[in-house]
Design an enzyme around this catalytic site. Structure first.
Site, mmCIF file in Angstrom:
data_model
loop_
_atom_site.group_PDB
_atom_site.id
_atom_site.type_symbol
_atom_site.label_atom_id
_atom_site.label_comp_id
_atom_site.label_asym_id
_atom_site.label_seq_id
_atom_site.Cartn_x
_atom_site.Cartn_y
_atom_site.Cartn_z
ATOM 1 C CE1 TYR A 61 -7.140 -1.844 4.090
ATOM 2 C CE2 TYR A 61 -5.446 -2.929 5.393
ATOM 3 C CZ TYR A 61 -6.216 -1.823 5.130
ATOM 4 O OH TYR A 61 -6.083 -0.690 5.898
ATOM 5 C CB CYS A 62 -10.345 -4.004 -0.627
ATOM 6 S SG CYS A 62 -8.973 -2.872 -0.991
ATOM 7 C CB VAL A 63 -12.777 -8.681 0.829
ATOM 8 C CG1 VAL A 63 -13.948 -9.532 1.328
ATOM 9 C CG2 VAL A 63 -12.599 -8.875 -0.673
#
Length: 346
Positions: free
Chosen positions: A96-98
Site C-alpha cells: 500500500y505505502c509503496v
C-alpha cells in the site's frame, strides 16, 4: 478529476479494517484539528492517518511524525524524502505505502537522482548480517532523512494491520491503476500558495524529552520535537492500560533483535510469551507480531485481543505503541552511520 480518482478519495476511509475511523464530518476537538491540518497540508485525510482517529492523541502523534519529517520544508527536498519513504516501505513489504509513494515520487520526476539514498533506505535496519551501512547524507540532513525512515518503519506496520494491499479497489482495471495513482499523488499537495512550515504542528502535543538514541534529530528542532512528543504521547497511552509485563517483554525482545524476521513458524511467539499469565497473552502476542513479524498476524489474533479489549481505541493504541517502539529502535541503530556535516570552511 476522473471518476476513479474521485471514488478513491471519497471512499478511502472505508478501506480501513478492524476499527471504524472517525468520519470527517463527525470529527471534533483534536481529531478535527488534525484533519483540518491534513486537508490543508497533505491534500486529503489519507487512510494511514485516519486509521489512528479512534485514539485522538495517537492520531496527533502520527500527524506530527508525518508532517515534520516528510512534508515540512527543510534542508532536504520532498523527492529525496519520498525516495526514502518508498524504499523503507519496499523493505518492510508494505505494498500500500509503496504504491502511494512510488506514484508521488513519479509525479516529482526525480526518482533517478536518489538511487543511492533509496538503496541505503532499503537496507537500513533490515540486514542482520551487516551493521548500519554508511549513510549517503550528513548530520545536517539526518533529521529529515532518518526521521522519514523512522516514520515509515512506523506507518508500514500500522498500514499492514489496518489497510489492504492497495489503495486502488481490486475491481479497478489494471491499465488504469498507475494513472489513477499518479493523479491521486498530484492531489497530495498543500493548498495553493501554502508552505508547510516546520514545527507548526508541535503544539498539538505537549513538549517531551527526545528518546535515547535519537540524538541525530537535535539539529532540527521541528523533527526532534515531533519525535519526542509523539513517542511520549504513545508511551503515555500505553502506560495507562497495557500491563507492565507486556511492555517490558516487547522492550526485552527488541533489545536483542538483530533485524531478522522471526519464523517461519510461530513457535518463537509461544516461547517469548511463555512466562506471562493468560490474561496478558492477547496483548503481548499482538504487540510482538506488529513489531517483529506482521506477516504472521491473523484475524484470530485480533479477535483474541478484542475479546479482552473490545474498544477501537485500545487496538489503535496497542498497535501504535508496538509499531513506534520498534521504529524508534531502528532509528537508534541507524544513527551511528551518519557522517559529520561539512565544516563551514568547506
Amino acid at each position: 478529476m476522473r471518476p476513479l480518482v474521485r471514488i478513491l478519495l471519497k471512499g478511502s476511509l472505508q478501506q480501513i479494517r478492524h476499527i471504524t475511523a472517525v468520519p470527517q464530518d463527525a470529527a471534533d476537538g483534536p481529531v478535527a484539528e488534525v484533519y483540518a491540518q491534513a486537508r490543508r497540508e497533505f491534500g486529503i485525510v489519507a487512510p494511514p492517518l485516519a486509521l489512528h482517529s479512534p485514539a485522538p492523541e495517537t492520531l496527533a502523534a502520527a500527524w506530527l511524525l508525518l508532517r515534520e519529517t516528510l512534508l515540512a520544508e527543510g534542508r532536504v527536498g520532498r523527492a529525496a524524502k519520498e525516495a526514502v519513504a518508498t524504499a523503507v516501505s519496499q523493505a518492510n513489504d508494505c505494498p500500500y505505502c509503496v504504491e502511494v509513494h512510488e506514484a508521488t515520487l513519479a509525479t516529482l520526476g526525480a526518482a533517478d537522482r536518489h538511487g543511492p539514498l533509496a538503496e541505503w533506505a532499503r537496507g537500513a535496519g533490515t540486514d542482520p548480517a551487516a551493521g548500519p551501512a554508511a549513510a549517503p547524507f550528513d548530520a545536517q540532513e539526518a533529521p529529515e532523512i532518518l526521521g522519514t525512515a523512522v516514520t515509515f518503519h512506523y506507518l508500514n506496520r500500522m498500514v499492514r494491520l489496518f489497510l489492504p494491499d492497495s489503495p486502488v479497489p481490486a475491481a479497478a482495471p489494471a491499465a488504469g491503476r498507475g494513472p489513477a495513482m499518479r493523479m491521486v499523488a498530484r492531489a497530495l499537495r498543500p493548498d495553493r500558495g501554502r508552505t508547510v512550515v516546520p514545527g507548526a504542528s508541535l503544539d498539538l502535543l505537549p513538549a517531551a524529552p527526545l528518546p535515547a538514541g535519537l540524538d541525530w534529530a537535535k539539529t532540527s528542532p521541528a523533527v526532534a520535537g515531533a519525535l519526542a512528543r509523539a513517542v511520549a504521547s504513545v508511551d503515555a497511552a500505553a502506560e495507562r492500560w497495557i500491563p507492565e509485563a507486556v511492555r517490558d517483554l516487547l522492550h526485552a525482545e527488541l533489545a536483542v533483535h538483530d533485524g531478522t524476521v522471526p519464523g517461519p513458524s510461530r513457535a518463537w511467539l509461544g516461547e517469548a510469551t511463555a512466562a506471562l499469565p493468560d490474561g496478558h497473552l492477547p496483548a503481548a502476542r499482538l504487540a510482538l507480531l506488529i513489531a517483529l513479524n506482521h506477516h504472521q498476524i491473523t484475524d484470530a489474533d485480533i479477535d483474541a485481543f478484542r475479546a479482552v479489549h473490545p474498544g477501537d481505541r485500545e487496538l489503535v493504541e496497542l498497535a501504535s505503541w508496538a509499531a513506534l517502539t520498534a521504529a524508534v529502535r531502528t532509528g537508534a541503530r541507524l544513527g551511528g552511520a551518519v557522517r559529520p556535516a561539512p565544516s563551514a570552511a568547506r
